[in-house]
Each structure stands twice: as C-alpha cells, then as structure tokens.
Design a protein around this motif. Sequence first.
Motif, PDB file in Angstrom:
ATOM      1  N   UNK B  54       0.823  -1.214   0.000  1.00  0.00           N
ATOM      2  CA  UNK B  54       0.000   0.000   0.000  1.00  0.00           C
ATOM      3  C   UNK B  54       0.858   1.265   0.000  1.00  0.00           C
ATOM      4  N   UNK B  60      -0.411   7.189  -1.906  1.00  0.00           N
ATOM      5  CA  UNK B  60       0.280   7.408  -0.639  1.00  0.00           C
ATOM      6  C   UNK B  60       1.649   8.054  -0.850  1.00  0.00           C
ATOM      7  N   UNK B  86       3.194   8.796   2.759  1.00  0.00           N
ATOM      8  CA  UNK B  86       2.877   7.967   3.925  1.00  0.00           C
ATOM      9  C   UNK B  86       3.821   6.764   3.953  1.00  0.00           C
ATOM     10  N   UNK B  93       0.648  -1.292  12.309  1.00  0.00           N
ATOM     11  CA  UNK B  93       0.032  -1.632  11.021  1.00  0.00           C
ATOM     12  C   UNK B  93      -0.750  -0.447  10.455  1.00  0.00           C
ATOM     13  N   UNK B  94      -0.084   0.693  10.421  1.00  0.00           N
ATOM     14  CA  UNK B  94      -0.721   1.884   9.870  1.00  0.00           C
ATOM     15  C   UNK B  94       0.195   2.545   8.861  1.00  0.00           C
ATOM     16  N   UNK B  95      -0.445   3.300   7.965  1.00  0.00           N
ATOM     17  CA  UNK B  95       0.333   4.170   7.090  1.00  0.00           C
ATOM     18  C   UNK B  95       0.370   5.526   7.767  1.00  0.00           C
ATOM     19  N   UNK B  96       1.550   6.007   8.068  1.00  0.00           N
ATOM     20  CA  UNK B  96       1.649   7.233   8.842  1.00  0.00           C
ATOM     21  C   UNK B  96       2.556   8.246   8.155  1.00  0.00           C
ATOM     22  N   UNK B  97       2.366   9.485   8.557  1.00  0.00           N
ATOM     23  CA  UNK B  97       3.147  10.571   7.965  1.00  0.00           C
ATOM     24  C   UNK B  97       4.617  10.509   8.410  1.00  0.00           C
TER      25      UNK B  97
END
Lengths: 180, 476
Positions: B54, B60, B86, B93-97
């Motif tokens: 992802x 992203x 991201x 388990x996150x897409x983060x800045x």
Amino acid sequence: MATNQSLKLQNTFRPNGRVFEVERSAAEHSAVVRMLLEDFDEPDLLVTIIPISIDTSDDTLAKVFEWATHHKNMPKPALDDDGDRDEVVTIQLASWDDEFFSDIDSETLYGILIATNYLDIKPLYDMAVQVVVNMVRGKSTKQIREILGITSDFTAEEEAAIRKETAWAYDGEEVPNETS
Amino acid sequence: MAPFLDIHVPPEILQHIVRHLDPISLIALSQTSRVWRAFINPIHHDYAQRLLALELLPEHGIVPRFDERSQKLTPSWGSSEWESNKYACCGCMKLRTHMMFDNHAILRRLFRKPPPGSVEASNATTTDWEPLELSARWRHIQDRAAQAKEELEKCRVRVADWPREYAMLNPVPHPFARVPQYHDDINHEIEAHLVGTSRHKRRCVECQRRRGNWSRPNSHPGSKEAPAAKSRQLKFPSMWERHFPGLVERLPPESVPRIWRALRESTDGIQLSLYVLCCPSCDTWQEHSAFREWSLYQFGFGSPKRPKDPLLCNRCHLAAHQDPDLLAQELTMGALEMFRDDRDDTLHQLKFGWPLIHRDFNDSGNPNPPLAKFKAVGAEILSGLRWTSSTKQDIIIEDSDLPDLGRRFQRYREFIDHEVDSETRWRVLQSWFKLWFEDYDLYEKRYHWLNKQIAWLESDVKIVLNYVLKRDPYRI
C-alpha cells in the motif's frame, strides 16, 4: 508424420456432446492428447472419436479449440518437461489473445480454466489465470464481489469486524473504498 | 445467474489464481465471503505485505529518491509531495506521515521505500501466499527470509568492499586522498537490491516507545512523562518561521540579506532538527512547538532542559486551565521573543559596518587607512554618530536614528561609487564589509518589516492564539 490430419474429440461429460474436428497440430497443444497419440495406435485415434470428460459446455470447448487452431504453429513443450507449475509468472497477453479474452463472458472464462486444466494446455491455462488475476487486481472487496459474482455471506457483525481488520491501515483517515 | 468462481472452478485452479494476486487484492478477496476467507486464511504476514504494498501506491505519495552520493532527496524536504508521503509502520500496522518516524526509519538504506524496478518493489507486486497449513507456510516464510538474508548479506559485502577494491585498482599516492564516491553501477546495485528490504522492521515513534526501545537512559531526548523523538532536519529562514509556520508571510528570498546565506547561494535558512513529543494528556504526537517550550531543542541537542511538568499541548493546556488569555499570553510572549531576537540580529548587522567605515577614514589602529586623504568626507558621514566607547567599536542607535543613519549611508555609497578610484574602492570593499555595503538597504528594510510584525503582534494578544487554534500547525 503429416500434421494437417484432424482428430475428433467429444465431450462425454453430458449426453450428446458435440464432436469437434481439430487439426492435429492444434490438438497437440493438449499434453493429454499428445500422450494419447504416443501411447495408442495413431491410425486408430485418427479415425475414432476421442472421448474427453470435462464439466464444461461445448461452446467453451469450441473457444479452447479456436485458440489452439490459431496458435497451432506455436512450439509445444516436451511432454517430459513438467516445468514449474507453481512458478508465479506474470504474462503479457498478445493483441490477438487480448481480443480473444475480451470477447468471452466469465462463465466461458471459468470453463476455459477447467478445460485447459483437464487437457493440460498450459499456455492458454496461464493466460486464463492471468485474465482472472487482472480482473481482481487493484479492486476493492465490493468490486471483486461484483466481478466474480460472489455474494457476501457474512453477518453484519462479521462484516464490521472485517472492515476493522484493514481500516487501521489508514491513520485516522477515511477508508478509501469499502474494506480495501 | 452469474457463475461463481469459487463454486465452478476446482480448488487447485483457485490456488493458482490466488498465488498470482498482489498482496492488496489477496486481502480484498479474502474479505468477500466465508468461502474465500476460509480458502485464503490470511495471516499477519499477509496483512504486513499488504501494508508494505500500500505504501508504494501513488495515492500514498511518490517514492522518494535519496541519492547517497550527494545526500540529495527528491522530492525535497518540506515540499508538498514529501509532506503527503505515507510510510508503513508494521508495529501498529498503519500508514503514517513522515513526522511519526525518526530519520533512520524512513531514510536508512534498508528502510526506505524501494524505487520502481527494484527487487523489493517487484516482490511487493505478488503475494507469497501458498496453499499450505499454517505451520508449513510459516516454515516456508522463514526459509525464504533466510535465503533473502543470505543474498542481502552478499550484496552488502559487495557494496562495502567496493571502496577498498577501487582503491586497490586505482592506487593514489596520497594518504589523505578523498574516499571515492560510489560508482554508478554500485549505486544501481544498492537501489536495486538493498533499498527497502527491511521495511517490515520499520516502526513509528509510538511503537518504539510502547515496545520499550526508549527505556534505556539517554536513548531518546524526552522524559518518561513527555516522550520525544528526533526526526529530521529542515531549513527555516528564522526561528519564528520554525515555531509559528505561516503566522506571517515571509519576505521574498531576494529581500533576505546575503549574510544569512553566505556559505552558498542555496543556503537560505537555519538548519534545525525537528522533534515530536507525545502529549501526556491527549496521547497524541505533535511537533514540539505545540508545547510552548520553544528553546527545549533549539540547538539540536537531546533534552538540554527538563520539560515543565506537566507538559501539555496547546489544546490540552486550554482544556486544563480553561483560560484562553493565559495561553494567548504565553504564545504571544514566545512569538514576540523570537521576532525581537530576529530584530536584534538585524540591528546588529545594520550597525556592523560603521566602525569599519570609521577605521578606513582614520588612522586609529590602522597604519595605512585607505580613505585617509578623504578626512573631510569622513567627518561629513561620521560626525554626530553616538559611539558606545572611545575605541569606536560600536554605535548606539534608536529607531528614530534610522533615517539619519540611512542618509549617512547614502552619502557614503555615493562617495565610494563616484569619488574614489577603483583601486581604493577595491581595497575598501572586502569580505564581509562588501556584503554589508551591498545589502545595507535589505537590512534596513528587514528591520522595519520586523518592527511592523512586532507592533502587529503587540496590538492584539489573541492573534497567535487564533492562529494556533485555527491552523493547528503542529498536529501530525
């Protein structure tokens, strides 16, 4: 050995299956047919009808043989060359094949998968797999359900739990499309 | 009725189809029905693969390219493309800045996003799902990981050995010869085989904290009550722009005196480290400016001071004290202090050249003053200036003196430009003085501009508070 001889094949899975007359060089795309030709007396096979039993329609088989006839001159792998059946290779369809698959509905496509798996026509089988993969690739759960004709049998709670499974991927944002 | 793939097609064909899917579609398919869920039976590894795939999708952010030779990042720091990027954290388990990761987590070779065409990017296009029992599948995953590690190690050795091999093939009889930079093919090998191969180990600052990575003393710059993480360095034109971004419109680059970019033309600001702190009240990570202790990490060293207890973010401060005036006062004081510091710096620069002008006209401490024969002009320009001491090292000026000082400077410029010969002019305009001479108008303009901003901030104590609450510039 003459290559322009024809073979007669009949699907006996259902009664009164259509008899297909296929050029030998086209029919040899099928590893099963080639083994038959090697194992049995060729003259007998050329005059008798070879029975095959596949749970698929005659129209689907017609498409399979249409493909085989178009590609009759394509080199065929040796019978003892098993290759790696499990190897994952992405295939780029040639323009004729692309058009061939764009004309068929999903029922025929699944039938082609079954028929090519039975007859062991690896190139067409790989292409059909790739077409199904391309249909699914990059789609959301909802879109996949629509494309593959899948009805959700989850309860509302299960559906919500499943949405949560992947919703965490987005840090405090709206989930872009359904459960994807 | 539409035919169903899962009913009409035998399982061995379905397995073959599923193995060709990408990690994102695999999970999407597993969520369509109970049959598919039972058939695919996704495990944590599949979800992690999905997350890593992802982060490579264009929505992203584009994959940043980091040139190890020039240390140049594309897109550049602070650009909107960089900001919208991201990154996957395989802990939560996150897409983060990017602000939720320290430098190592997103810039180190093995943790960066892999460029298109690299081994890692290719791996992310197809799942490694197999129709096996969980234990057997896990063994396969482990085996593949061991094999990949071996390949990775070989590649790392090749890359690490390259400078030594290069030095052997191209001997330089100089003990201080420069270490050769990576050749194109080595750089390509790094990009193709190494970059991004350990992304699954990437953890955001929150996960690092929760895992106890920071339990050792001096392992991070915060305190137990207010955990902090150092992220990356950015250039800011001034401290107020770093802590109050967008509060006032910046001066255009051509209006910035060159003294602040004297090292090279592209240097247009102060290099400052960014820190993120977790507010103990709302448990959210925010840029450290949200905590009003602006000098805490000002010089990039870890925890020079212990943060005030409790260290609350602006919004929690407001909620805890229910006193907007108190917060407004703290914020305004902080902003004013930075603007005044900047104004003082500008004033210092404005005064910088006057002792040198005095030295050039007079022989005090200067055996051969270049403008000694123009003593009359010197008197015209310098007479009446108030000096801090008899040595005439600095002048005293107030705001009301600036027009007069400006007139004196215009006379001096006219004199240098038209009344002295080119050799004398060359002798006078040297080094930093030349910069001062050429940019005097910019200093003056900047001084007046800063004065205007300070007056504006002083006019209403709520300006900074409204800006903070409306724009929320520190929230990540």
